[in-house]
Enzyme design. Structure first.
Site, PDB file in Angstrom:
ATOM      1  N   HIS A  22       1.819   4.754  -2.980  1.00  0.00           N
ATOM      2  CA  HIS A  22       1.971   6.136  -2.507  1.00  0.00           C
ATOM      3  C   HIS A  22       3.381   6.664  -2.797  1.00  0.00           C
ATOM      4  O   HIS A  22       3.561   7.576  -3.610  1.00  0.00           O
ATOM      5  CB  HIS A  22       1.698   6.221  -0.999  1.00  0.00           C
ATOM      6  CG  HIS A  22       0.259   6.198  -0.629  1.00  0.00           C
ATOM      7  ND1 HIS A  22      -0.456   7.331  -0.316  1.00  0.00           N
ATOM      8  CD2 HIS A  22      -0.607   5.170  -0.503  1.00  0.00           C
ATOM      9  CE1 HIS A  22      -1.703   7.016  -0.014  1.00  0.00           C
ATOM     10  NE2 HIS A  22      -1.824   5.700  -0.122  1.00  0.00           N
ATOM     11  N   HIS A  49      -4.331   0.913  -6.144  1.00  0.00           N
ATOM     12  CA  HIS A  49      -4.508   1.563  -4.839  1.00  0.00           C
ATOM     13  C   HIS A  49      -5.883   1.262  -4.270  1.00  0.00           C
ATOM     14  O   HIS A  49      -6.027   0.980  -3.073  1.00  0.00           O
ATOM     15  CB  HIS A  49      -4.305   3.070  -4.949  1.00  0.00           C
ATOM     16  CG  HIS A  49      -4.530   3.781  -3.646  1.00  0.00           C
ATOM     17  ND1 HIS A  49      -5.708   4.452  -3.364  1.00  0.00           N
ATOM     18  CD2 HIS A  49      -3.767   3.884  -2.536  1.00  0.00           C
ATOM     19  CE1 HIS A  49      -5.635   4.951  -2.143  1.00  0.00           C
ATOM     20  NE2 HIS A  49      -4.474   4.627  -1.614  1.00  0.00           N
ATOM     21  N   HIS A  68       0.828  -1.204   0.000  1.00  0.00           N
ATOM     22  CA  HIS A  68       0.000   0.000   0.000  1.00  0.00           C
ATOM     23  C   HIS A  68       0.864   1.257   0.000  1.00  0.00           C
ATOM     24  O   HIS A  68       0.898   2.000  -0.988  1.00  0.00           O
ATOM     25  CB  HIS A  68      -0.947  -0.007   1.206  1.00  0.00           C
ATOM     26  CG  HIS A  68      -1.826   1.197   1.286  1.00  0.00           C
ATOM     27  ND1 HIS A  68      -2.293   1.716   2.476  1.00  0.00           N
ATOM     28  CD2 HIS A  68      -2.311   2.022   0.326  1.00  0.00           C
ATOM     29  CE1 HIS A  68      -3.034   2.770   2.236  1.00  0.00           C
ATOM     30  NE2 HIS A  68      -3.048   2.987   0.938  1.00  0.00           N
ATOM     31  N   ILE A 103      -6.276   9.166  -0.671  1.00  0.00           N
ATOM     32  CA  ILE A 103      -6.489   8.930   0.755  1.00  0.00           C
ATOM     33  C   ILE A 103      -5.508   7.862   1.212  1.00  0.00           C
ATOM     34  O   ILE A 103      -5.024   7.068   0.383  1.00  0.00           O
ATOM     35  CB  ILE A 103      -7.942   8.485   1.055  1.00  0.00           C
ATOM     36  CG1 ILE A 103      -8.226   8.453   2.554  1.00  0.00           C
ATOM     37  CG2 ILE A 103      -8.198   7.132   0.427  1.00  0.00           C
ATOM     38  CD1 ILE A 103      -8.229   9.790   3.223  1.00  0.00           C
TER      39      ILE A 103
END
Length: 912
Positions: free
Chosen positions: A576, A763, A571, A912
């Site tokens: 990110h 994601h 993740h 987010i």
């Protein structure tokens, strides 16, 4: 006479911006119908008469609300064009903003106003610069009190007929405060309305003296840039890059790179010191530079900005108001969720454990104060504010029931559900085909002990449905989730932390004839420094009550390993952190008018802001990630080790990743060119549909602008973007041989498809199920506090006497669990302003290229078709990994969603 009139008409029209003097200029590549405006030599007048006769009435070519100011033979015609400027209002203003707004309304009348300057694509032969024309917004003060979400202001320009096509607008804000400029539309030119999609904050001139420039929606490759726009294109990129010096102000729009030297806070003491990520010692992607000064105690560590103070990202990357409100509401709820357990922990000497399943259930049914046996003690020692009591009564301190227990409260206990979540849960990207048995470590045996596994044929042969081990391997029936090499190097330091205990796990699965996975063995490894009897052990499915609890504890340790790798590697790192360099380089090297920037723009939204917030309050020292996951203060070092040893951009696309893990083999006869080893692999089957839709859309887009390889190679902005993404943004891996080349349209298609896939679908698959699956902590404990005792351990008697109590004492404490639940609740939430795959802001005018817009609509239609296909699959009883009694449907890749925690929805970007 008739001929004379026709000649007079043509003379008039050849000076107009509405008709070309030599010919119509039809830009067929961009499907925009406009006219060139040049003087006509006398010998070509006859041709011009013929062309002009197609438009018998000049006035018909002029917008009806415009006045014809001056018409003189052989002189340029002046006429008015109108700018409609759309400004987005704030829903809520503080007192300072309200006063400044009223002051701006007053001073606007006396010249402290908003000035627009229209910039032509043509060069003025006299000034040798672009043709320009100024106007001011006329009605700012009159509309200052409007409470609507958007306000349209008007400006009127008087332009010459030889002005050409407007390609840019500059804006000067003489007001006291910034405003959000959403769009500008110029009406009155013969080529039709000219659209400028701005979506940007325009700062006051007192803070940023320069002019803001906005380009029209017409895309141009660098070598196609009209002469009048070349200097502006280059200047805007220089401004966005900045000079790399000084501390950034919150109002800046400067994109630059830096290392992760801001996660620790050495000024608070040695416990808050963290290593710098990025550089030769610990390779890591780069993040957005803030330029903050160093700490007092370590010149190499950047000083921190703590909540609630904002951390710098370029102004246009900050959350919009609706996103801020949704995020703040969830954060408040998280604070309240953690308030009571934190108080309990501070007033009680013991770290409160869950006593049983009923304690966990009460978090969803009655909230935090009740059913935990501590409310009386709490109320005696501290008086809670009345507001908190009311919040408790209103249910804000209750947690929503996670989807994993919404249909079948005990599904998570079953082995088939444990196997199902490996391919249809929140982390379906670590399972691999087992090629050889037993598995072998790749770690240095001199440091980490023997590479051989403790797994033996006798451990699993009884669970292969009558097959031999070799037959099961050849039939591709055995799969593994292997966290041995990721965790083992860190186990000594992890297990020395207070209240943290972990193994390096391997889990073996057998593919049944029903297409489901059955766990058949779990290997638990400790470092070679541990007692030899405990360094490696194998746990197999239970045969009695005692081994049943052993098996439950072993699965919990696997899930804890899985939760850490999911959060820190799959993740955070892979969707990110590794995306940030590509985004920073795109803003620095690709002009807003570059077609590739326009393609990527919706897939970069909010990512820099959410990553900055993560550095501020999630992945920093002693923050939520360290508090809630087993590796503790070593969390980010595990993430960095994965970046160094595992991450490869060329294998991040879905087909390449499936092949790498042995979950698919190339097969040109299959719809997506792959044959899955597990046919009912929901993440892969749904993901391949979305991957193909993205790839087809990107390929059509790329081929439209780059019909041959020379255009790719000679595009200096494109090549600079990709080179900077690698050489600066991923500097520590820049010499890796696996980086894809960028020399052909197909190279570009592959690179862009991978980036868009990671930002959107990958994601979404890894993020929006975190609370639905992890919100019930026993299903996926993010940390474990006890190892599994064997018969020679002193703890074995405690385990044997009350195995359920031992099980809950091994899980996170009440405080750890509620903190984790609050965070994943926030991370799993869609905001009301979310843009989903197949959607775009200003959907019909984001590009001035009609052919490309039409192609995007086809992509949107394909995404909607995929959503219907996913809905059908979730009702197919043959697909047991997504349909059945109590089985959660797999919706994490269903493209659309409403706001909130929905366990579905694929936003365009990592937001987010």
């Amino acid at each position: 006479m008739a001929l004379a009139k026709e000649i007079m008409g043509s003379s008039l029209m050849e000076k107009s911006s509405f008709l070309g003097s030599s010919d119509f200029l039809v830009n067929r590549k961009h499907d925009q119908f406009c006219f060139n405006t040049v003087l006509v030599p006398a010998q070509r007048k006859r041709i011009q008469v013929k062309r002009a006769s197609r438009v018998p009435n000049l006035v018909a070519a002029i917008s009806e609300n415009l006045d014809l100011v001056k018409v003189m033979p052989e002189k340029a015609v002046k006429f008015k064009v109108r700018a409609v400027v759309t400004v987005k209002n704030k829903h809520k203003e503080d007192l300072k903003e309200t006063i400044a707004k009223h002051l701006d309304a007053l001073t606007d009348k006396i010249g402290r106003n908003v000035v627009l300057e229209l910039v032509s694509t043509d060069i003025d032969p006299k000034t040798k610069g672009p043709k320009t024309n100024q106007a001011v917004l006329k009605d700012w003060s009159e509309k200052s009190n409007l409470k609507t979400e958007r306000v349209n202001y008007i400006a009127e320009f008087v332009v010459d007929s030889n002005f050409g096509i407007p390609g840019a607008i500059t804006v000067v804000n003489k007001h006291q405060q910034e405003f959000f400029l959403e769009s500008i539309t110029i009406e009155g030119f013969a080529c039709g309305p000219v659209h400028f999609s701005c979506n940007s904050w325009v700062q006051s001139r007192k803070d940023h003296p320069g002019k803001r420039v906005f380009f029209s929606n017409q895309p141009y490759l660098p070598n196609e840039t009209p002469a009048g726009l070349k200097a502006l294109r280059e200047r805007e990129l220089r401004d966005l890059r900045g000079d790399g010096l000084g501390e950034r102000r919150l109002s800046d729009r400067i994109y630059d790179f830096d290392i992760y030297n801001d996660l620790g806070n050495p000024d608070k003491g040695i416990d808050f010191v963290r290593p710098t990520l990025g550089g030769e010692k610990i390779p890591y992607p780069r993040r957005c530079r803030t330029g903050r000064p160093p700490t007092d105690t370590d010149m190499n560590a950047e000083s921190r900005v703590e909540k609630p103070l904002p951390i710098y990202v370029p102004r246009d990357e900050q959350f919009e108001e609706s996103k801020i409100n949704a995020f703040s509401t969830k954060r408040l709820k998280g604070v309240l969720h953690n308030l009571i357990p934190s108080i309990m922990a501070s007033i009680s000497a013991t770290n409160h454990d869950f006593k049983g399943f009923s304690d966990i259930d009460s978090l969803y049914s009655e909230g935090l104060l009740l059913k935990l046996g501590l409310q009386d003690e709490l109320f005696k020692k501290i008086t809670l504010p009345q507001a908190v009591s009311k919040i408790q009564e209103g249910g804000l301190l209750k947690y929503d029931i996670p989807k994993i227990i919404s249909k079948d409260k005990f599904a998570w206990l079953r082995d088939d559900e444990f196997g199902r979540q490996a391919i249809a849960g929140i982390n379906p990207v670590n399972i691999e085909r087992l090629h050889n048995f037993p598995p072998v470590s790749k770690l240095d045996p001199q440091i980490y002990g023997p590479q051989e596994s403790a797994l033996k044929e006798e451990h699993i042969v009884g669970h292969l449905n009558g097959m031999t081990l070799q037959a099961a391997l050849e039939a591709k029936k055995l799969f593994i989730i292997d966290y041995h090499d990721i965790y083992l190097p860190f186990l000594d330091v992890i297990n020395s932390l207070d209240g943290r205990k972990a193994y390096a796990t391997r889990s073996i699965f057998f593919l049944t004839d029903l297409g489901t996975l059955k766990p058949i063995a779990i290997e638990l490894s400790l470092p070679p420094t541990a007692p030899s009897s405990r360094s490696k052990r194998v746990v197999t499915p239970p045969v009695d009550a005692t081994t049943d609890w052993m098996w439950k504890l072993a699965k919990a340790h696997v899930c804890s390993n899985d939760a850490g790798v999911h959060q820190l590697v799959n993740h955070w790192l892979r969707t990110h952190a590794t995306m940030e360099p590509f985004i920073l380089a795109a803003h620095r090297q690709l002009s807003a008018m570059h077609p590739i920037f326009k393609l990527l723009d919706p897939h970069m939204r909010y990512t820099l802001e959410i990553n900055a917030l993560a550095r501020q309050s999630l992945i920093n020292a002693d923050a939520v990630i360290e508090s809630c996951f087993t590796p503790g203060r070593y969390c980010m070092e595990i993430s960095a080790a994965a970046y160094k040893n595992f991450w490869r951009f060329d294998l991040e696309g879905l087909p390449a990743d499936l092949i790498r893990r042995g979950m698919a083999v190339p097969d040109p006869t299959q719809p997506h060119g792959l044959k899955l080893l597990i046919e009912d692999y929901p993440y892969a089957t749904d993901g391949l549909m979305i991957w193909s839709a993205i790839e087809n859309w990107v390929r059509s887009y790329v081929n439209h602008y780059y019909p041959d390889s020379s255009l790719v190679c000679n595009d200096k902005e494109l090549q600079a973007w990709y080179a900077e993404s690698i050489n600066v943004g991923h500097a520590d891996l820049r010499h890796a041989e696996w980086w894809p080349t960028l020399a052909t349209p197909e190279d570009l298609t592959s690179i862009l498809t991978t980036i868009i896939w990671l930002a959107s679908a990958q994601h979404a698959a890894l993020n929006f199920g975190q609370y639905p699956y992890g919100g019930y902590v026993p299903n996926r404990p993010p940390l474990m506090r006890r190892l599994i005792p064997d018969e020679n351990d002193p703890e074995y008697a405690i385990f044997h006497a009350d195995p359920q109590k031992y099980f809950f004492s091994a899980l996170p404490s009440l405080l750890q669990a509620t903190k984790f639940m609050a965070v994943v609740d926030t991370l799993s939430t869609h905001s009301p302003d979310e843009e989903y795959l197949g959607e775009r802001h200003h959907q019909s005018i984001w590009s001035g290229d009609a052919e490309v817009v039409e192609s995007f609509y086809e992509f949107s239609a394909e995404i909607r078709r995929i959503e219907k296909e996913i809905e059908q699959r979730n009702t197919d009883l043959k697909l047991r990994n997504r349909c059945g009694a109590g089985v959660l449907p797999y919706e994490l890749l269903a493209p659309s969603s409403g706001p909130g925690v929905t366990c579905r929805g694929v936003p365009n970007s990592v937001s987010i």
